[in-house]
Write a protein that holds these residues in place. Structure first.
Motif, short mmCIF file in Angstrom:
data_model
loop_
_atom_site.label_atom_id
_atom_site.label_comp_id
_atom_site.label_asym_id
_atom_site.label_seq_id
_atom_site.Cartn_x
_atom_site.Cartn_y
_atom_site.Cartn_z
N PHE A 1 20.22 -23.39 -24.05
CA PHE A 1 21.30 -24.63 -23.94
C PHE A 1 21.71 -24.52 -22.63
CE2 PHE A 1 25.92 -25.56 -24.56
CZ PHE A 1 25.85 -26.91 -24.79
N TYR A 2 22.20 -25.84 -21.86
CA TYR A 2 22.78 -25.79 -20.69
C TYR A 2 23.82 -26.63 -20.39
CZ TYR A 2 17.76 -24.46 -19.15
OH TYR A 2 16.63 -24.00 -18.90
N MET A 3 24.76 -26.23 -19.52
CA MET A 3 26.07 -26.91 -19.12
C MET A 3 26.06 -26.98 -17.78
SD MET A 3 28.63 -24.81 -21.88
CE MET A 3 27.50 -23.40 -21.72
N VAL A 4 26.53 -28.17 -17.01
CA VAL A 4 26.67 -28.44 -15.51
C VAL A 4 27.91 -27.85 -15.26
CG1 VAL A 4 26.30 -30.04 -13.75
CG2 VAL A 4 24.82 -29.99 -16.02
N LEU A 5 28.07 -26.85 -14.09
CA LEU A 5 29.34 -26.64 -13.50
C LEU A 5 29.53 -27.64 -12.44
CD1 LEU A 5 29.43 -22.73 -14.16
CD2 LEU A 5 30.38 -24.67 -15.77
N SER A 6 28.46 -27.57 -11.63
CA SER A 6 28.38 -28.55 -10.45
C SER A 6 26.97 -29.07 -10.03
CB SER A 6 28.94 -27.66 -9.13
OG SER A 6 27.90 -26.75 -8.92
N GLY A 7 26.97 -30.09 -9.62
CA GLY A 7 25.79 -30.81 -9.35
C GLY A 7 25.16 -31.57 -10.34
N SER A 8 23.91 -32.25 -10.19
CA SER A 8 23.39 -33.20 -11.37
C SER A 8 22.23 -33.00 -11.67
CB SER A 8 23.66 -34.66 -10.74
OG SER A 8 23.17 -34.67 -9.55
N VAL A 9 21.73 -33.44 -13.06
CA VAL A 9 20.39 -33.16 -13.65
C VAL A 9 19.77 -34.39 -14.23
CG1 VAL A 9 19.29 -31.76 -15.19
CG2 VAL A 9 20.97 -30.56 -13.83
N LYS A 10 18.81 -34.50 -13.75
CA LYS A 10 18.09 -35.74 -14.54
C LYS A 10 17.45 -35.48 -15.91
CE LYS A 10 13.69 -36.47 -11.85
NZ LYS A 10 12.78 -37.32 -11.35
N ILE A 11 17.28 -36.30 -16.96
CA ILE A 11 16.90 -36.02 -18.16
C ILE A 11 15.88 -37.23 -18.30
CG2 ILE A 11 17.06 -35.50 -20.63
CD1 ILE A 11 18.45 -33.69 -19.10
N TYR A 12 14.47 -36.61 -18.26
CA TYR A 12 13.44 -37.84 -18.16
C TYR A 12 12.35 -37.63 -19.15
CZ TYR A 12 10.98 -34.65 -15.29
OH TYR A 12 10.53 -33.58 -14.80
N THR A 13 11.54 -38.79 -19.48
CA THR A 13 10.16 -38.52 -19.96
C THR A 13 9.17 -39.06 -18.92
OG1 THR A 13 10.42 -40.70 -21.09
CG2 THR A 13 11.37 -38.81 -22.36
N THR A 14 7.73 -38.37 -19.39
CA THR A 14 6.90 -38.99 -18.51
C THR A 14 5.64 -39.35 -19.57
OG1 THR A 14 7.13 -37.01 -17.16
CG2 THR A 14 5.06 -38.00 -16.88
N SER A 15 5.15 -40.57 -19.13
CA SER A 15 4.09 -41.30 -19.81
C SER A 15 2.94 -40.56 -19.13
CB SER A 15 3.84 -42.78 -19.39
OG SER A 15 3.30 -43.08 -18.05
N GLN A 16 1.68 -41.00 -20.16
CA GLN A 16 0.29 -40.39 -20.00
C GLN A 16 -0.14 -40.74 -18.76
OE1 GLN A 16 -2.03 -41.67 -23.32
NE2 GLN A 16 -1.21 -40.15 -24.69
N SER A 17 0.27 -41.63 -18.18
CA SER A 17 -0.36 -42.12 -16.72
C SER A 17 0.60 -41.51 -15.61
CB SER A 17 -0.24 -43.65 -16.49
OG SER A 17 1.11 -43.88 -16.70
N GLY A 18 1.63 -40.64 -16.23
CA GLY A 18 2.55 -40.03 -15.10
C GLY A 18 3.59 -40.67 -14.65
N GLU A 19 3.93 -41.80 -15.23
CA GLU A 19 5.24 -42.57 -14.93
C GLU A 19 6.40 -42.01 -15.42
OE1 GLU A 19 6.71 -47.11 -15.11
OE2 GLU A 19 4.77 -46.74 -15.95
N GLU A 20 7.34 -41.97 -14.54
CA GLU A 20 8.56 -41.31 -15.20
C GLU A 20 9.57 -42.40 -15.79
OE1 GLU A 20 10.72 -38.59 -12.67
OE2 GLU A 20 8.98 -37.38 -12.50
N LYS A 21 10.55 -42.13 -16.84
CA LYS A 21 11.53 -42.83 -17.22
C LYS A 21 12.84 -42.05 -17.16
CE LYS A 21 14.23 -45.86 -19.34
NZ LYS A 21 15.00 -46.95 -18.53
N ILE A 22 13.80 -42.17 -16.51
CA ILE A 22 14.91 -41.38 -16.49
C ILE A 22 16.06 -42.02 -17.75
CG2 ILE A 22 17.15 -40.77 -15.36
CD1 ILE A 22 15.67 -41.00 -12.69
N LEU A 23 16.24 -40.89 -18.50
CA LEU A 23 17.01 -41.39 -19.79
C LEU A 23 18.45 -41.05 -19.53
CD1 LEU A 23 14.91 -39.41 -22.35
CD2 LEU A 23 14.75 -41.78 -21.73
N SER A 24 18.93 -40.06 -18.31
CA SER A 24 20.10 -40.07 -18.30
C SER A 24 20.47 -39.12 -17.26
CB SER A 24 21.10 -39.65 -19.50
OG SER A 24 20.56 -38.29 -19.71
N ILE A 25 21.67 -39.21 -16.66
CA ILE A 25 22.00 -38.22 -15.62
C ILE A 25 23.16 -37.37 -16.11
CG2 ILE A 25 22.68 -37.92 -12.96
CD1 ILE A 25 19.96 -39.00 -13.40
#
Length: 219
Positions: A47-71
């Protein structure tokens, strides 16, 4: 460490003894920009908590295309879903800039939830918020045109990560244009067209390091 923990909404209702107990079972670590913390379909163990900085949460399609869900930025948490339901990770996580993260192992995290109802309630509220966000994203993709989706994504980034200066909001550029287009659900070509239009109307000002929204002109 206690002062940092107090800023995490999930721990807002805990007293100092409870926070100290969390310190004992957690690990603070600095990650370089571009570090993949976990990948989609992996078994979840942290389980992660961000103290500083930013992290992208994303999924990847079979073709390798990314979709960012949240920051996720400072004081936000992620990675709890697969620890709760025991299923593989539903998305991947990658640092967008140098980050300081607090981590708790899966077993310790579940023990915390059993011991502290406030934390359990906080997790439930967070998951409910994400479900509402997902429902809103589906609505936006169905009913909003491309320009409206881009503007809404910029405003959302401003609300979450911007610094208010009077009627101006300055947002540090942690996403590139490809990633912003993923977040808005539009092609990069459409994104650039909308951005040029906003720049011409003086609504948006872009530098190599940040962009600024003028709220008076946006209205």
């Amino acid at each position: 460490m206690l002062e940092l923990l107090k800023k995490v909404p999930l721990f807002a209702q805990l007293n100092e003894n409870q926070l100290q107990a969390i310190v004992q079972i957690s690990t603070k670590r600095t990650y370089k920009a571009g570090t993949i913390l976990f990948s989609e379909k992996e078994t979840g163990s942290v389980f992660y908590m961000v103290l500083s900085g930013s992290v992208k949460i994303y999924t990847t399609s079979q073709s390798g295309e990314e979709k960012i869900l949240s920051i996720c930025s400072a004081s936000e948490s992620f990675g709890e879903l697969s620890l709760i339901d025991g299923k593989p990770r539903s998305a991947s996580a990658q640092t967008l800039e140098e980050c300081v993260l607090l981590t708790i192992t899966g077993q310790s995290f579940l023990e915390l939830l059993r011991a502290h109802f406030d934390m359990t309630l906080g997790i439930m509220q967070e998951l409910s918020n994400r479900l509402r966000d997902t429902n809103q994203q589906v609505y936006d993709l169905t009913f909003l045109d491309a320009k409206s989706r881009v503007i809404k994504s910029l405003i959302k980034m401003a609300n979450s990560h911007g610094i208010r200066k009077g009627t101006l909001i300055v947002i540090k550029l942690v996403l590139n244009y490809d990633e912003i287009s993923q977040l808005a659900g539009v092609t990069k070509t459409v994104l650039m067209q909308v951005i040029r239009d906003l720049e011409e109307k003086k609504i948006l000002t872009i530098t190599p390091y940040d962009f600024t929204l003028d709220l008076t002109k946006l209205r």
